[in-house]
Design an enzyme around this catalytic site. Structure first.
Site, PDB file in Angstrom:
ATOM      1  CB  THR A  61      31.440  21.910  39.117  1.00 45.72           C
ATOM      2  OG1 THR A  61      30.823  23.062  39.708  1.00 45.72           O
ATOM      3  CG2 THR A  61      32.521  22.369  38.155  1.00 45.72           C
ATOM      4  CG  ASP A 130      23.781  24.569  41.887  1.00 51.89           C
ATOM      5  OD1 ASP A 130      23.966  24.725  43.117  1.00 51.89           O
ATOM      6  OD2 ASP A 130      24.499  25.082  41.023  1.00 51.89           O
ATOM      7  CB  SER A 131      25.617  21.072  45.545  1.00 55.24           C
ATOM      8  OG  SER A 131      26.378  22.258  45.587  1.00 55.24           O
ATOM      9  CB  SER A 132      23.178  26.071  45.925  1.00 52.98           C
ATOM     10  OG  SER A 132      24.553  26.346  45.876  1.00 52.98           O
ATOM     11  CB  THR A 162      32.107  21.386  45.822  1.00 56.51           C
ATOM     12  OG1 THR A 162      31.924  22.684  45.231  1.00 56.51           O
ATOM     13  CG2 THR A 162      32.829  20.476  44.856  1.00 56.51           C
ATOM     14  CG  ASP A 163      28.520  25.555  46.524  1.00 57.84           C
ATOM     15  OD1 ASP A 163      29.770  25.600  46.574  1.00 57.84           O
ATOM     16  OD2 ASP A 163      27.844  26.293  45.791  1.00 57.84           O
TER      17      ASP A 163
END
Length: 647
Positions: A61, A130-132, A162-163
């Site tokens: 993000t 994306d961290s996911s 952040t995830d």
């Protein structure tokens, strides 16, 4: 820098004692293509007033911007371009003056009232992640990227979603072995370029921490707090304080000033270089116990190829004592070599075997994970299981050993009552101090002086006493010297060893940009140079500046200085601004001792300077014909060796 091994001859007993490597000064890792000129300009000058930070932008993000449809999305190449337009993240005036003429100058933080200006570069991953979607492969990639440019920078920042940020922070803390520089991971809940954003403070704070503070850990900076990476967990999806460290206070808090708890910093204490362990065992998992969980569920989870698992139990590590079926499944798994670690489901607290319901797990071979977070326990298990040189019993021991500060393991040393320094006690009595605050104030004033005095006097017993009373081991005096600088200047190898074993950093620079290694080289303390190199010290000079230094040493006939540089893994073939090598200078002045050092280092003998002269020509012009014969004999031996290898 990337090094390539070279053999070391027996010219000197000291040089034979160390594995000397040659640095390729022209090597720039792929991730820094396009930044080479600006990096070299910083390496070449201003070492005393600037620090270098590499920002690895993996995604998340924090770097998102609004696209044509007004939606937030990761758009390639937008982060750095936008940062240049924000004066609180980039000082364009300073950059224009400092890097005049460069097409792609680095970014510069505005003056933050720290000791050095922070100059930084952004390397953007392609594609942005994306961290996911982060996997173990991505952890390995980040670790390898840091390893590839480790010696070029003073610190590193990883921008991350952040995830899964806590997983990455925990994994890197184990993979980056003997880390001697800060690695700060951050992200944000709101993109950095939104009008209202936590991203700007997180970003700027992370770059400051990486460039200005000697905290050689993998940390997480979020909401003005710096946490140990393997102690963090994401605790909120909607609050700006998205991360917390449930069982450990922050390492630093950024208020009006930045307050660092240096006593809590986990430092490497073994005499080993920084390395990256880039192999992880993927056959690990987390099993959360819940009421009425079936034994078949547990059995299915622990089936091969599962090599290890984190078991999250109730409270202080409790399992239902009447579930003998589950206990049997766990025991069967541990008996066939599966490593099981017990941690609590609670956010705060630790596993304890005080309850009977937890004792059954111990009997089943399940180890207590104390107060590790799930992220730390899982990544540590993956790291430990991948260590092929450890047998299963050793791996179990390592899982219960505090490797990177990931668990609160109380040692006998910690339990010992700290004895007040005799001089502090005496002063407190004379001044009739009764308040603990007053005594602490006296300690703050006197302990640094006592510490530096003990260094100069090589008083190891006093150093031990002062250390256990609390001292920032990398404390700097007015000139920027640390205790390690002082010990290197005095040639106190025993004190240098003690300091390195207690977490002294080999990377701290004084106000003139000198590291402890620079000081040791200036004094030709070969044993100390070997100790520093063994612990990860490296030269910070540019090839041009290094060329000037070795050419000057050779021109002075200073063979010991050349050997000092060789032990420090310098490239003795680098040139000065006139294109001359140290071999040119040695041949000109007729220093046979210097030439033997250089030939033993296998420097090239056919380099031409800007006047088109080779070293042999310099020897002939100055009637040093015996040196021509020496070089010819060396070349003949090398040719004979090459011929024998080909045949």
């Amino acid at each position: 820098m990337i090094r390539t091994s070279s053999s070391v001859t027996s010219l000197d007993e000291i040089s034979a004692s160390y594995d000397v490597e040659v640095v390729d000064p022209t090597f720039v890792p792929k991730i820094l293509y396009g930044h080479r000129a600006s990096i070299e300009s910083v390496v070449d000058t201003e070492l005393g007033i600037e620090s270098r930070v590499l920002v690895l932008y993996t995604g998340g993000t924090i770097g998102m911007v609004r696209n044509d449809r007004g939606k937030l999305a990761p758009i390639p190449q937008e982060l750095e371009a936008n940062i240049r337009r924000y004066p609180h993240m980039h000082d364009e005036t300073y950059a224009a003056k400092r890097f005049n003429g460069l097409n792609n100058p680095p970014l510069v933080l505005p003056d933050c009232k720290e000791k050095r200006r922070v100059v930084y570069w952004v390397y953007e991953y392609d594609p942005l992640l994306d961290s996911s979607n982060m996997t173990m492969d991505d952890w390995i990639r980040v670790a390898k990227d840091i390893r590839g440019v480790y010696e070029m920078f003073d610190g590193f920042v990883v921008l991350h979603g952040t995830d899964t940020l806590a997983y990455t922070a925990s994994a890197l803390s184990f993979m980056l072995e003997n880390l001697g520089k800060p690695v700060v991971i951050t992200g944000s809940q709101i993109p950095i370029f939104e009008t209202r954003s936590d991203g700007r403070d997180n970003f700027v704070g992370s770059v400051i921490m990486a460039g200005s503070y000697t905290i050689p850990e993998v940390t997480v900076f979020f909401n003005n707090k710096l946490y140990r990476g393997n102690r963090t967990a994401k605790v909120s999806t909607g609050r700006l304080q998205a991360f917390d460290s449930p069982n450990m206070s922050p390492l630093a808090i950024a208020g009006i000033s930045i307050q660092v708890d240096y006593r809590s910093v986990f430092r490497p204490t073994c005499l080993e270089k920084f390395t990256v362990f880039d192999s992880l065992n993927r056959h690990v998992g987390i099993l959360r116990i819940f009421p009425s969980i079936s034994a078949d569920t547990v059995r299915s989870f622990l089936q091969p190829p599962m090599a290890g698992a984190v078991i999250q139990t109730y409270g202080a590590g409790n399992m239902p004592s009447n579930r003998t079926d589950i206990m049997e499944v766990l025991k069967e798994a541990t008996e066939r070599g599966v490593i099981l670690v017990n941690i609590t489901q609670c956010m705060h607290g630790s596993v304890d075997t005080v309850y009977e319901t937890g004792e059954g797990l111990v009997e089943a071979g399940v180890m207590a994970g104390l107060d590790m977070t799930p992220e730390a326990a899982l990544t540590k298990l993956s790291y430990v299981l991948a260590k092929k040189e450890w047998d299963n019993e050793t791996k179990k021991v390592m899982m219960t050993t505090n490797l990177r500060g990931e668990m609160t393991a109380v040692s006998q040393e910690d339990e010992m009552e700290t004895r007040e320094l005799d001089v502090i006690s005496s002063i407190a009595r004379v001044l009739q101090l009764s308040s603990s605050d007053d005594i602490e104030h006296v300690k703050e004033l006197l302990i640094p002086t006592l510490f530096f005095t003990a260094i100069v006097n090589a008083d190891i017993a006093r150093l031990d006493e002062i250390y256990h009373n609390g001292i920032e081991i990398n404390l700097q005096d007015a000139s920027g010297w640390t205790a390690l600088h002082m010990a290197c200047n005095e040639g106190l190898s025993e004190v240098v060893t003690w300091l390195l074993q207690h977490g002294s950093s080999v990377h701290v620079r004084d106000k003139l940009g000198r590291t402890p290694l620079s000081v040791a080289i200036e004094n030709d303390y070969h044993k100390i140079i070997g100790l520093l190199i063994r612990t990860g010290a490296h030269l910070t000079d540019s090839p041009t500046r290094l060329g000037e230094a070795v050419v000057t040493a050779a021109a002075a006939g200073h063979a010991q200085r050349l050997l000092s540089y060789r032990l420090a893994e310098a490239d003795l073939s680098c040139t000065d601004p006139c294109g001359r090598t140290a071999l040119h200078a040695a041949c000109t002045v007729g220093s046979e001792e210097c030439i033997r050092v250089l030939l033993d280092a296998n420097v090239p003998t056919d380099v031409r300077d800007r006047t088109d002269l080779t070293p042999v020509m310099c020897a002939e012009i100055n009637n040093n014909h015996h040196l021509v014969e020496l070089i010819a004999a060396h070349e003949a031996r090398n040719e004979e060796m090459r011929h024998s290898m080909r045949s």
